[in-house]
Design a protein around this motif. Structure first.
Motif, PDB file in Angstrom:
ATOM      1  N   ALA A   1      12.051   2.321 -13.688  1.00  0.00           N
ATOM      2  CA  ALA A   1      12.317   2.546 -12.266  1.00  0.00           C
ATOM      3  C   ALA A   1      11.037   2.844 -11.481  1.00  0.00           C
ATOM      4  CB  ALA A   1      13.316   3.687 -12.090  1.00  0.00           C
ATOM      5  N   ALA A   2       9.890   2.664 -12.107  1.00  0.00           N
ATOM      6  CA  ALA A   2       8.625   2.933 -11.417  1.00  0.00           C
ATOM      7  C   ALA A   2       8.314   1.808 -10.433  1.00  0.00           C
ATOM      8  CB  ALA A   2       7.492   3.077 -12.425  1.00  0.00           C
ATOM      9  N   GLU A   3       7.516   2.131  -9.462  1.00  0.00           N
ATOM     10  CA  GLU A   3       7.077   1.135  -8.497  1.00  0.00           C
ATOM     11  C   GLU A   3       5.957   0.295  -9.089  1.00  0.00           C
ATOM     12  OE1 GLU A   3       6.254   2.908  -4.643  1.00  0.00           O
ATOM     13  OE2 GLU A   3       7.799   4.423  -5.025  1.00  0.00           O
ATOM     14  N   MET A   4       5.667  -0.811  -8.421  1.00  0.00           N
ATOM     15  CA  MET A   4       4.545  -1.637  -8.847  1.00  0.00           C
ATOM     16  C   MET A   4       3.255  -0.825  -8.749  1.00  0.00           C
ATOM     17  SD  MET A   4       5.215  -5.452  -7.305  1.00  0.00           S
ATOM     18  CE  MET A   4       5.398  -4.951  -5.596  1.00  0.00           C
ATOM     19  N   LEU A   5       2.257  -1.248  -9.470  1.00  0.00           N
ATOM     20  CA  LEU A   5       0.950  -0.603  -9.431  1.00  0.00           C
ATOM     21  C   LEU A   5       0.288  -0.917  -8.096  1.00  0.00           C
ATOM     22  CD1 LEU A   5      -1.109   0.966 -11.295  1.00  0.00           C
ATOM     23  CD2 LEU A   5      -2.162  -1.271 -11.651  1.00  0.00           C
ATOM     24  N   GLN A   6      -0.194   0.112  -7.429  1.00  0.00           N
ATOM     25  CA  GLN A   6      -0.943  -0.099  -6.195  1.00  0.00           C
ATOM     26  C   GLN A   6      -2.419   0.088  -6.506  1.00  0.00           C
ATOM     27  OE1 GLN A   6      -1.405   2.963  -3.223  1.00  0.00           O
ATOM     28  NE2 GLN A   6      -0.894   1.511  -1.607  1.00  0.00           N
ATOM     29  N   VAL A   7      -3.228  -0.885  -6.131  1.00  0.00           N
ATOM     30  CA  VAL A   7      -4.676  -0.771  -6.246  1.00  0.00           C
ATOM     31  C   VAL A   7      -5.216  -0.649  -4.826  1.00  0.00           C
ATOM     32  CG1 VAL A   7      -6.810  -1.911  -6.971  1.00  0.00           C
ATOM     33  CG2 VAL A   7      -4.736  -2.115  -8.370  1.00  0.00           C
ATOM     34  N   ALA A   8      -6.037   0.378  -4.599  1.00  0.00           N
ATOM     35  CA  ALA A   8      -6.555   0.622  -3.250  1.00  0.00           C
ATOM     36  C   ALA A   8      -8.065   0.788  -3.282  1.00  0.00           C
ATOM     37  CB  ALA A   8      -5.912   1.876  -2.646  1.00  0.00           C
ATOM     38  N   ASN A   9      -8.694   0.312  -2.219  1.00  0.00           N
ATOM     39  CA  ASN A   9     -10.131   0.449  -2.040  1.00  0.00           C
ATOM     40  C   ASN A   9     -10.400   1.207  -0.753  1.00  0.00           C
ATOM     41  OD1 ASN A   9     -12.679  -1.240  -0.547  1.00  0.00           O
ATOM     42  ND2 ASN A   9     -13.054  -0.209  -2.483  1.00  0.00           N
ATOM     43  N   TYR A  10     -11.154   2.290  -0.885  1.00  0.00           N
ATOM     44  CA  TYR A  10     -11.594   3.082   0.255  1.00  0.00           C
ATOM     45  C   TYR A  10     -13.092   2.853   0.395  1.00  0.00           C
ATOM     46  CZ  TYR A  10      -7.224   5.689  -0.440  1.00  0.00           C
ATOM     47  OH  TYR A  10      -5.914   6.052  -0.577  1.00  0.00           O
ATOM     48  N   GLY A  11     -13.498   2.135   1.440  1.00  0.00           N
ATOM     49  CA  GLY A  11     -14.915   1.923   1.705  1.00  0.00           C
ATOM     50  C   GLY A  11     -15.478   3.111   2.477  1.00  0.00           C
ATOM     51  N   ILE A  12     -16.630   2.919   3.057  1.00  0.00           N
ATOM     52  CA  ILE A  12     -17.246   3.976   3.857  1.00  0.00           C
ATOM     53  C   ILE A  12     -16.261   4.399   4.951  1.00  0.00           C
ATOM     54  CG2 ILE A  12     -19.155   4.586   5.400  1.00  0.00           C
ATOM     55  CD1 ILE A  12     -20.053   4.125   2.532  1.00  0.00           C
ATOM     56  N   GLY A  13     -15.983   5.699   5.028  1.00  0.00           N
ATOM     57  CA  GLY A  13     -15.035   6.223   6.008  1.00  0.00           C
ATOM     58  C   GLY A  13     -13.591   6.145   5.555  1.00  0.00           C
ATOM     59  N   GLY A  14     -13.340   5.514   4.423  1.00  0.00           N
ATOM     60  CA  GLY A  14     -11.973   5.411   3.906  1.00  0.00           C
ATOM     61  C   GLY A  14     -11.427   6.774   3.542  1.00  0.00           C
TER      62      GLY A  14
END
Length: 167
Positions: free
Chosen positions: A47-60
């Motif tokens: 029942a888990a959600e899909m994997l989220q991959v996130a990128n925070y650049g400068i100021g992220g």
């Protein structure tokens, strides 16, 4: 940002990042990662959600928020709230980018290959207010993370017991 269900892009002032959603079927690496999370946590990933991959650049950054329930969550009645969050740091960050829990005074600096797990719901199913967290701004470098949100459905006999009244 983009909606992981519809794919439509939208602007969110609370979060400054780019993200993508990956299903276990997309790649064997994602499937193995999900299985490894299940093995390490003892939680059911069905029942888990899909994997989220996130990128925070400068100021992220990401303003303080809770993970346990989303606005307009159509899956809430069938899969329950987000019982747990698994956050994997996929890069080091030169300056900034910590994950902070202001109510408990914790700050987690991103180190490539490290991960953190926290329960968003108490064992009685109530929301745990101590899980308020934020992603501090990245000042130098890039922050790459992967998130897996585990829903409550199917976890009834998997979560470790505790003698604490708060857990």
């Amino acid at each position: 940002m983009s909606d992981h269900v519809t794919g439509e892009r939208f602007s969110a002032e609370t979060r400054v990042a780019k993200s993508a959603w990956l299903a276990d079927e997309d790649n064997p690496v994602i499937s193995r990662l999900t299985q490894r999370m299940a093995d390490l946590t003892g939680l059911d990933m069905e029942a888990a959600e899909m994997l989220q991959v996130a990128n925070y650049g400068i100021g992220g950054q990401y303003e303080p928020h809770f993970d346990y329930k989303l606005n307009n969550d159509t899956d809430y009645t069938t899969r329950g709230g987000r019982i747990a969050t698994i956050l994997i740091y996929m890069s080091d960050v030169e300056v900034g980018g910590s994950t902070v829990f202001p109510d408990i005074g914790a700050a987690l600096r991103p180190y490539k290959g490290s991960a953190v797990l926290w329960y968003n719901l108490l064992q009685n199913g109530e929301e745990d207010a101590r899980t308020l967290h934020a992603a501090c701004p990245v000042f130098v470098g890039n922050k790459w993370v992967a998130n897996k949100w585990v829903r409550a459905h199917g976890q009834e006999f998997r979560r470790r017991c505790s003698l604490s009244q708060m857990d």
